[in-house]
Design a protein around this motif. Structure first.
Motif, PDB file in Angstrom:
ATOM      1  N   PRO A 218       0.805  -1.238   0.000  1.00 19.40           N
ATOM      2  CA  PRO A 218       0.000   0.000   0.000  1.00 19.40           C
ATOM      3  C   PRO A 218       0.832   1.279   0.000  1.00 19.40           C
ATOM      4  CG  PRO A 218      -0.828  -1.583   1.609  1.00 19.40           C
ATOM      5  CD  PRO A 218       0.473  -2.127   1.114  1.00 19.40           C
ATOM      6  N   GLN A 219       2.045   1.190   0.509  1.00 16.37           N
ATOM      7  CA  GLN A 219       2.890   2.382   0.579  1.00 16.37           C
ATOM      8  C   GLN A 219       3.602   2.693  -0.733  1.00 16.37           C
ATOM      9  OE1 GLN A 219       3.519  -0.509   1.806  1.00 16.37           O
ATOM     10  NE2 GLN A 219       5.641  -1.110   1.402  1.00 16.37           N
ATOM     11  N   ALA A 220       3.456   1.837  -1.740  1.00 16.02           N
ATOM     12  CA  ALA A 220       4.160   2.050  -3.010  1.00 16.02           C
ATOM     13  C   ALA A 220       3.706   3.347  -3.681  1.00 16.02           C
ATOM     14  CB  ALA A 220       3.926   0.852  -3.932  1.00 16.02           C
ATOM     15  N   ASP A 221       4.652   4.082  -4.251  1.00 14.39           N
ATOM     16  CA  ASP A 221       4.368   5.355  -4.934  1.00 14.39           C
ATOM     17  C   ASP A 221       4.692   5.186  -6.414  1.00 14.39           C
ATOM     18  OD1 ASP A 221       3.995   7.889  -5.832  1.00 14.39           O
ATOM     19  OD2 ASP A 221       5.414   8.835  -4.441  1.00 14.39           O
ATOM     20  N   LEU A 222       3.652   5.076  -7.223  1.00 12.83           N
ATOM     21  CA  LEU A 222       3.855   4.845  -8.657  1.00 12.83           C
ATOM     22  C   LEU A 222       4.515   6.034  -9.347  1.00 12.83           C
ATOM     23  CD1 LEU A 222       0.538   3.047  -9.709  1.00 12.83           C
ATOM     24  CD2 LEU A 222       2.657   2.066  -8.848  1.00 12.83           C
ATOM     25  N   ARG A 223       4.438   7.197  -8.753  1.00 14.38           N
ATOM     26  CA  ARG A 223       5.032   8.379  -9.401  1.00 14.38           C
ATOM     27  C   ARG A 223       6.550   8.250  -9.503  1.00 14.38           C
ATOM     28  NH1 ARG A 223       2.495  12.902  -5.605  1.00 14.38           N
ATOM     29  NH2 ARG A 223       3.250  11.317  -4.117  1.00 14.38           N
ATOM     30  N   ASN A 224       7.138   7.475  -8.619  1.00 12.77           N
ATOM     31  CA  ASN A 224       8.586   7.294  -8.631  1.00 12.77           C
ATOM     32  C   ASN A 224       9.000   5.937  -9.201  1.00 12.77           C
ATOM     33  OD1 ASN A 224       8.979   9.810  -7.364  1.00 12.77           O
ATOM     34  ND2 ASN A 224       8.532   8.883  -5.359  1.00 12.77           N
ATOM     35  N   ASP A 225       8.045   5.251  -9.815  1.00 14.16           N
ATOM     36  CA  ASP A 225       8.339   3.918 -10.362  1.00 14.16           C
ATOM     37  C   ASP A 225       7.813   3.871 -11.795  1.00 14.16           C
ATOM     38  OD1 ASP A 225       8.503   1.207 -11.029  1.00 14.16           O
ATOM     39  OD2 ASP A 225       8.112   0.557  -8.962  1.00 14.16           O
ATOM     40  N   TYR A 226       8.708   4.113 -12.756  1.00 13.55           N
ATOM     41  CA  TYR A 226       8.299   4.191 -14.159  1.00 13.55           C
ATOM     42  C   TYR A 226       7.677   2.876 -14.635  1.00 13.55           C
ATOM     43  CZ  TYR A 226       8.592   4.424 -19.242  1.00 13.55           C
ATOM     44  OH  TYR A 226       8.300   4.372 -20.574  1.00 13.55           O
ATOM     45  N   MET A 227       8.332   1.746 -14.331  1.00 15.33           N
ATOM     46  CA  MET A 227       7.834   0.462 -14.826  1.00 15.33           C
ATOM     47  C   MET A 227       6.450   0.162 -14.269  1.00 15.33           C
ATOM     48  SD  MET A 227      11.203  -2.033 -14.878  1.00 15.33           S
ATOM     49  CE  MET A 227      10.247  -3.360 -15.622  1.00 15.33           C
ATOM     50  N   ALA A 228       6.286   0.396 -12.974  1.00 17.09           N
ATOM     51  CA  ALA A 228       4.990   0.110 -12.368  1.00 17.09           C
ATOM     52  C   ALA A 228       3.905   1.036 -12.908  1.00 17.09           C
ATOM     53  CB  ALA A 228       5.088   0.226 -10.854  1.00 17.09           C
ATOM     54  N   SER A 229       4.239   2.282 -13.137  1.00 14.83           N
ATOM     55  CA  SER A 229       3.239   3.223 -13.666  1.00 14.83           C
ATOM     56  C   SER A 229       2.821   2.837 -15.076  1.00 14.83           C
ATOM     57  CB  SER A 229       3.795   4.654 -13.637  1.00 14.83           C
ATOM     58  OG  SER A 229       4.949   4.774 -14.467  1.00 14.83           O
ATOM     59  N   GLN A 230       3.770   2.370 -15.874  1.00 12.31           N
ATOM     60  CA  GLN A 230       3.428   1.894 -17.215  1.00 12.31           C
ATOM     61  C   GLN A 230       2.587   0.612 -17.128  1.00 12.31           C
ATOM     62  OE1 GLN A 230       4.153   3.587 -20.160  1.00 12.31           O
ATOM     63  NE2 GLN A 230       4.721   5.140 -18.628  1.00 12.31           N
ATOM     64  N   GLY A 231       2.960  -0.228 -16.153  1.00  8.22           N
ATOM     65  CA  GLY A 231       2.210  -1.471 -15.969  1.00  8.22           C
ATOM     66  C   GLY A 231       0.774  -1.234 -15.569  1.00  8.22           C
ATOM     67  N   LYS A 232       0.523  -0.183 -14.773  1.00  4.59           N
ATOM     68  CA  LYS A 232      -0.847   0.123 -14.359  1.00  4.59           C
ATOM     69  C   LYS A 232      -1.714   0.467 -15.560  1.00  4.59           C
ATOM     70  CE  LYS A 232      -3.609   2.906 -11.180  1.00  4.59           C
ATOM     71  NZ  LYS A 232      -4.757   2.844 -12.084  1.00  4.59           N
ATOM     72  N   LYS A 233      -1.163   1.195 -16.498  1.00  3.35           N
ATOM     73  CA  LYS A 233      -1.927   1.547 -17.698  1.00  3.35           C
ATOM     74  C   LYS A 233      -2.335   0.286 -18.468  1.00  3.35           C
ATOM     75  CE  LYS A 233       0.598   5.920 -18.231  1.00  3.35           C
ATOM     76  NZ  LYS A 233       1.546   6.678 -19.088  1.00  3.35           N
ATOM     77  N   LEU A 234      -1.381  -0.623 -18.587  1.00  2.00           N
ATOM     78  CA  LEU A 234      -1.677  -1.869 -19.296  1.00  2.00           C
ATOM     79  C   LEU A 234      -2.674  -2.711 -18.498  1.00  2.00           C
ATOM     80  CD1 LEU A 234       1.980  -2.681 -20.379  1.00  2.00           C
ATOM     81  CD2 LEU A 234       0.113  -1.994 -21.902  1.00  2.00           C
ATOM     82  N   PHE A 235      -2.475  -2.758 -17.186  1.00  5.47           N
ATOM     83  CA  PHE A 235      -3.390  -3.514 -16.324  1.00  5.47           C
ATOM     84  C   PHE A 235      -4.813  -2.973 -16.461  1.00  5.47           C
ATOM     85  CE2 PHE A 235      -5.665  -4.266 -12.393  1.00  5.47           C
ATOM     86  CZ  PHE A 235      -5.360  -5.590 -12.079  1.00  5.47           C
ATOM     87  N   ASP A 236      -4.956  -1.676 -16.416  1.00  5.81           N
ATOM     88  CA  ASP A 236      -6.285  -1.062 -16.515  1.00  5.81           C
ATOM     89  C   ASP A 236      -6.936  -1.332 -17.861  1.00  5.81           C
ATOM     90  OD1 ASP A 236      -5.969  -0.099 -13.973  1.00  5.81           O
ATOM     91  OD2 ASP A 236      -5.443   1.949 -14.579  1.00  5.81           O
ATOM     92  N   GLY A 237      -6.123  -1.542 -18.883  1.00  7.08           N
ATOM     93  CA  GLY A 237      -6.686  -1.778 -20.205  1.00  7.08           C
ATOM     94  C   GLY A 237      -7.006  -3.232 -20.494  1.00  7.08           C
ATOM     95  N   VAL A 238      -6.401  -4.154 -19.757  1.00  7.71           N
ATOM     96  CA  VAL A 238      -6.550  -5.578 -20.085  1.00  7.71           C
ATOM     97  C   VAL A 238      -7.060  -6.410 -18.911  1.00  7.71           C
ATOM     98  CG1 VAL A 238      -5.312  -7.677 -20.788  1.00  7.71           C
ATOM     99  CG2 VAL A 238      -4.746  -5.474 -21.851  1.00  7.71           C
ATOM    100  N   CYS A 239      -6.506  -6.205 -17.733  1.00  9.79           N
ATOM    101  CA  CYS A 239      -6.674  -7.161 -16.639  1.00  9.79           C
ATOM    102  C   CYS A 239      -7.857  -6.880 -15.723  1.00  9.79           C
ATOM    103  CB  CYS A 239      -5.403  -7.223 -15.792  1.00  9.79           C
ATOM    104  SG  CYS A 239      -3.881  -7.398 -16.767  1.00  9.79           S
ATOM    105  N   VAL A 240      -8.352  -5.653 -15.736  1.00  7.81           N
ATOM    106  CA  VAL A 240      -9.388  -5.276 -14.768  1.00  7.81           C
ATOM    107  C   VAL A 240     -10.698  -6.037 -14.980  1.00  7.81           C
ATOM    108  CG1 VAL A 240      -8.453  -2.992 -14.346  1.00  7.81           C
ATOM    109  CG2 VAL A 240     -10.096  -3.323 -16.212  1.00  7.81           C
ATOM    110  N   SER A 241     -10.948  -6.509 -16.188  1.00 13.02           N
ATOM    111  CA  SER A 241     -12.214  -7.187 -16.452  1.00 13.02           C
ATOM    112  C   SER A 241     -12.379  -8.438 -15.600  1.00 13.02           C
ATOM    113  CB  SER A 241     -12.317  -7.556 -17.941  1.00 13.02           C
ATOM    114  OG  SER A 241     -11.233  -8.383 -18.326  1.00 13.02           O
ATOM    115  N   CYS A 242     -11.293  -9.063 -15.232  1.00 14.58           N
ATOM    116  CA  CYS A 242     -11.354 -10.249 -14.375  1.00 14.58           C
ATOM    117  C   CYS A 242     -10.906  -9.951 -12.940  1.00 14.58           C
ATOM    118  CB  CYS A 242     -10.485 -11.376 -14.932  1.00 14.58           C
ATOM    119  SG  CYS A 242     -11.074 -12.084 -16.480  1.00 14.58           S
ATOM    120  N   HIS A 243      -9.807  -9.215 -12.826  1.00  7.46           N
ATOM    121  CA  HIS A 243      -9.197  -9.028 -11.502  1.00  7.46           C
ATOM    122  C   HIS A 243      -9.674  -7.757 -10.786  1.00  7.46           C
ATOM    123  CE1 HIS A 243      -6.447 -12.410 -11.985  1.00  7.46           C
ATOM    124  NE2 HIS A 243      -6.257 -12.011 -13.239  1.00  7.46           N
ATOM    125  N   GLY A 244     -10.436  -6.925 -11.462  1.00 10.62           N
ATOM    126  CA  GLY A 244     -10.970  -5.733 -10.834  1.00 10.62           C
ATOM    127  C   GLY A 244     -10.013  -4.556 -10.823  1.00 10.62           C
TER     128      GLY A 244
END
Length: 322
Positions: A218-244
């Motif tokens: 929970p303490q992770a800050d995506l603003r300082n993590d380029y890979m994770a921030s890019q991953g969130k965009k992909l997650f929101d576009g593909v994975c949310v339909s099943c995993h929320g």
């Protein structure tokens, strides 16, 4: 069935039939041809084979009763091949099979067991889990049936869920656990490697993994993590339909929570890469037909008791459906 398979099966059947006929007819001929004296055969006391002056080899035929026993044996074999399978593809007039015999014996034994299981019939697994005797019986059934995949302690392995924690991909309520045991489950994770790379380039899967690891932090800050921030965009576009949106999964689909740091197929980068790229297909076989309603309830009671012990130790809710 292909023509080749049909031909092979027919040929194999003919081969067996020929072998059986050769053996039965050959035995009958051998018995008949040696059961009587032929012209020119020496008499019983005329072999002229004498040793030590008084040891004489005789040529006496077998007694009639012995010969008749052989004939009865041959007749018995013919009757056996008529009644039971054994003459090639001929199933026998009884239609007997070893599988059918096993089912009949199993049914007879199951009737005997019904007396033992009768007090537990139809009861909810959380209620049965309060009965120490029911839990002991359930543990015995579990060890005989379920431990192959889940381990004797129920802690699972790679690809096989741990049954002693409070994480339930298909729901942890008593009726949901029982449904998983009785009806089975099909857990399918589609392969997303090609889709993700088409959206985010060659490192797309690595980006998604980086984001997934932050969900349990929970303490992770995506603003300082380029890979994770890019991953969130992909997650929101593909994975949310099943995993929320929050990654906590969907028990109706069997989609696991990605925010609990529990990974069924391993948490290494290699394991996660394979899961996302190639997908997974997990199968929990249905056991109601194999064990019956009462025995699956007893197994459920034992499994339920394992997770409740874990819940008591951690102070987490007993019916977590993460």
């Amino acid at each position: 069935m292909s023509d080749w398979t049909t031909s092979f099966t027919s040929g194999w059947s003919i081969y067996i039939v020929v072998l059986v006929l050769i053996n039965v007819v050959g035995c009958a001929w051998l018995l008949w041809s040696n059961a009587k004296r032929r012209p020119g055969d020496p008499g019983p006391n005329e072999t002229s084979h004498v040793w030590d002056g008084d040891l004489t080899e005789y040529n006496k035929p077998m007694p009639k009763w012995w010969i008749n026993l052989f004939w009865l044996t041959i007749l018995f074999s013919v009757g056996y091949l008529i009644y039971y399978p054994g003459f090639g593809a001929f199933a026998g007039v009884s239609k007997w099979t070893s599988a059918g015999e096993m089912k009949r014996e199993q049914a007879a034994e199951n009737k005997k067991l019904e007396v033992t299981f009768a007090p537990y019939a139809g009861k909810a697994i959380d209620k049965l889990a309060m009965d120490p005797k029911a839990v002991v019986i359930g543990k015995g059934i579990f060890n005989n049936t379920c431990s192959t995949c889940h381990g004797s302690a129920g802690k699972g392995a790679i690809g096989y869920p741990n049954l002693t924690d409070d994480i339930w991909h298909w729901g942890g309520a008593p009726d949901e656990v029982l449904s998983s045991i009785q009806q089975g489950r099909q857990g399918v994770m589609a392969p997303w490697g090609t889709v993700l790379e088409g959206m985010g380039g060659d490192n797309a899967v690595a980006y998604v993994i980086a984001y997934l690891r932050t969900l349990s932090q929970p303490q992770a800050d995506l603003r300082n993590d380029y890979m994770a921030s890019q991953g969130k965009k992909l997650f929101d576009g593909v994975c949310v339909s099943c995993h929320g949106l929050d990654g906590k999964g969907n028990t109706q689909l069997g989609a696991p929570s990605l925010a609990d740091a529990y990974w069924l197929y391993g948490d290494s980068n290699e394991a996660l890469q394979k899961t996302i790229r190639d997908g997974r297909h997990g199968v929990m076989p249905a056991h109601k037909e194999l064990l019956g309603d009462t025995r699956t309830r007893l197994v459920g009671a034992y499994v339920w008791s394992l997770s409740q012990k874990r819940g008591a130790e951690t102070g987490k809710p007993d019916t977590s459906v993460q």
